[in-house]
Design an enzyme around this catalytic site. Sequence first.
Site, PDB file in Angstrom:
ATOM      1  N   LYS A 179      -0.315  -7.959  12.664  1.00 56.64           N
ATOM      2  CA  LYS A 179      -1.305  -6.994  12.193  1.00 56.64           C
ATOM      3  C   LYS A 179      -2.569  -7.196  13.011  1.00 56.64           C
ATOM      4  CE  LYS A 179      -3.184  -4.865   8.076  1.00 56.64           C
ATOM      5  NZ  LYS A 179      -3.196  -4.785   6.609  1.00 56.64           N
ATOM      6  N   GLU A 228       2.725 -26.789  25.997  1.00 61.34           N
ATOM      7  CA  GLU A 228       2.902 -28.224  25.778  1.00 61.34           C
ATOM      8  C   GLU A 228       1.868 -28.973  26.606  1.00 61.34           C
ATOM      9  OE1 GLU A 228       7.369 -28.825  25.793  1.00 61.34           O
ATOM     10  OE2 GLU A 228       6.556 -30.750  26.535  1.00 61.34           O
ATOM     11  N   THR A 245       0.812  -1.225   0.000  1.00 61.66           N
ATOM     12  CA  THR A 245       0.000   0.000   0.000  1.00 61.66           C
ATOM     13  C   THR A 245       0.839   1.265   0.000  1.00 61.66           C
ATOM     14  OG1 THR A 245      -1.782  -1.163   1.093  1.00 61.66           O
ATOM     15  CG2 THR A 245      -1.781   1.204   1.359  1.00 61.66           C
ATOM     16  N   THR A 297       1.419  -4.519   4.244  1.00 67.67           N
ATOM     17  CA  THR A 297       1.224  -4.836   5.662  1.00 67.67           C
ATOM     18  C   THR A 297       0.509  -6.168   5.889  1.00 67.67           C
ATOM     19  OG1 THR A 297      -0.849  -3.597   5.713  1.00 67.67           O
ATOM     20  CG2 THR A 297       1.167  -2.405   6.317  1.00 67.67           C
ATOM     21  N   ASP A 298      -0.211  -6.667   4.864  1.00 61.53           N
ATOM     22  CA  ASP A 298      -1.044  -7.862   5.091  1.00 61.53           C
ATOM     23  C   ASP A 298      -0.235  -9.066   5.578  1.00 61.53           C
ATOM     24  OD1 ASP A 298      -3.190  -6.379   4.312  1.00 61.53           O
ATOM     25  OD2 ASP A 298      -3.680  -7.570   2.539  1.00 61.53           O
ATOM     26  N   TYR A 334      -7.650   0.426  -3.548  1.00 58.90           N
ATOM     27  CA  TYR A 334      -6.546   1.118  -4.217  1.00 58.90           C
ATOM     28  C   TYR A 334      -5.719   0.117  -5.019  1.00 58.90           C
ATOM     29  CZ  TYR A 334      -4.947  -0.296   0.413  1.00 58.90           C
ATOM     30  OH  TYR A 334      -4.714  -0.991   1.549  1.00 58.90           O
TER      31      TYR A 334
HETATM   32  N1  DAS Z   1      -2.118  -3.992  -0.137  1.00 58.64           N
HETATM   33  C1  DAS Z   1      -1.914  -4.742   1.057  1.00 58.64           C
HETATM   34  C2  DAS Z   1      -0.572  -5.449   1.046  1.00 58.64           C
HETATM   35  O1  DAS Z   1       0.173  -5.318   0.118  1.00 58.64           O
HETATM   36  C3  DAS Z   1      -2.119  -3.975   2.300  1.00 58.64           C
HETATM   37  C4  DAS Z   1      -1.023  -3.058   2.731  1.00 58.64           C
HETATM   38  O2  DAS Z   1       0.074  -2.951   2.231  1.00 58.64           O
HETATM   39  O3  DAS Z   1      -1.293  -2.370   3.720  1.00 58.64           O
HETATM   40  O4  DAS Z   1      -0.304  -6.122   2.001  1.00 58.64           O
END
Ligand code: DAS
Length: 336
Positions: A174, A292, A22, A101-102, A36
């Site tokens: 996340k 465990e 992103t 971020t994913d 996006y």
């Molecule tokens: N577009 C997603 C990714 O590439 C989300 C992000 O980057 O926040 O993981």
Amino acid sequence: MTSSNRTPNTLRQIVILGVGGTIAASAASATQTHDYKLTGTLDTVLEQVPQLGEIANIRSEQVVNVASHEVDNAVLLRLASRVNEHLADPAVDGVVITHGTDTLEETTYFLHLVVKIAKPVVVTGAMRPSSALSADGPLNLYNAVRVAISEDAAGMGVLVVLDERVVSARDATKTHTSATDAFRGPDSVELGALSGGRVRFAASPLRRHTCDTSFDLAAVQALPQVDIVYGYQNAGTHFFRAAIEAGARGIVFAATGNGSLSEAAKAGVLMARERGVAVVRSSRVAAGAVSECADDACYHTIAADTLNPPKARILLMLGLAHGMDTTALRRAFEIY
Ligand code: DAS
């Protein structure tokens, strides 16, 4: 401590590697923060942060340019090798990576286990596209470089920097689909924070990482298939069977609670063990450890400790790629 007092010709040399995400994406309008597209590159991201040249000498390389849900094992291996190669250059003081971020928590934990030099490695991204009002990517990147030039960041393993927080890659998860402070460690404190243009570290990671792991990618051509099977009410054995038939060498079971095995899950685990497939018990719960328990002795399962299912998958892939048996894998889940 930062290098902000250095004269320009003694600025630290930082290599920025672009993976996509992103931070390099844009939407149809400044108020649209969903839907996006990845329209930019690392170069267009760098154009938005000319201030980087005031704090570091920057070199950059686009390793791949993808949304992070497209990052696969081949990308992980390529990225790790580029990080190790750049850090081996005596002129390079640290590496910063821009990443979606994913799945950032998976890539960063992988690097945390396989980078073999104690120089800073900092990963950042953005929760809002570059076209958004108050896009967070440019400041996140600036802060990531600030952390990478900090002498205190060396030896800390891979660090995740978003929204002025510094979190260890071991723990960074996340925790929100859209908020800019999405990354935290579920049970642990942050390692540090940025404020007033300074990096302040308050803690260091205790689990082994980077130079202190037994992992070495020099002999690893490909990572084995490890799948995640989710636990829920009324679940059957068919996802275990599908993973085994698709060639998985390991399965992470995202169990309920503290890694509980339902009768169906026990049948799935037995099926896997008969085929030599290693099974790790992790949890679908957001925080806490899977301890465990007696089932591990009966079913030869491995408790994931505090690793969530995607991070447990990374460690299991690396362990299997290095020929670890159940005993060695159990030890790896205790110390890494
Ligand atoms: N577009 C997603 C990714 O590439 C989300 C992000 O980057 O926040 O993981």
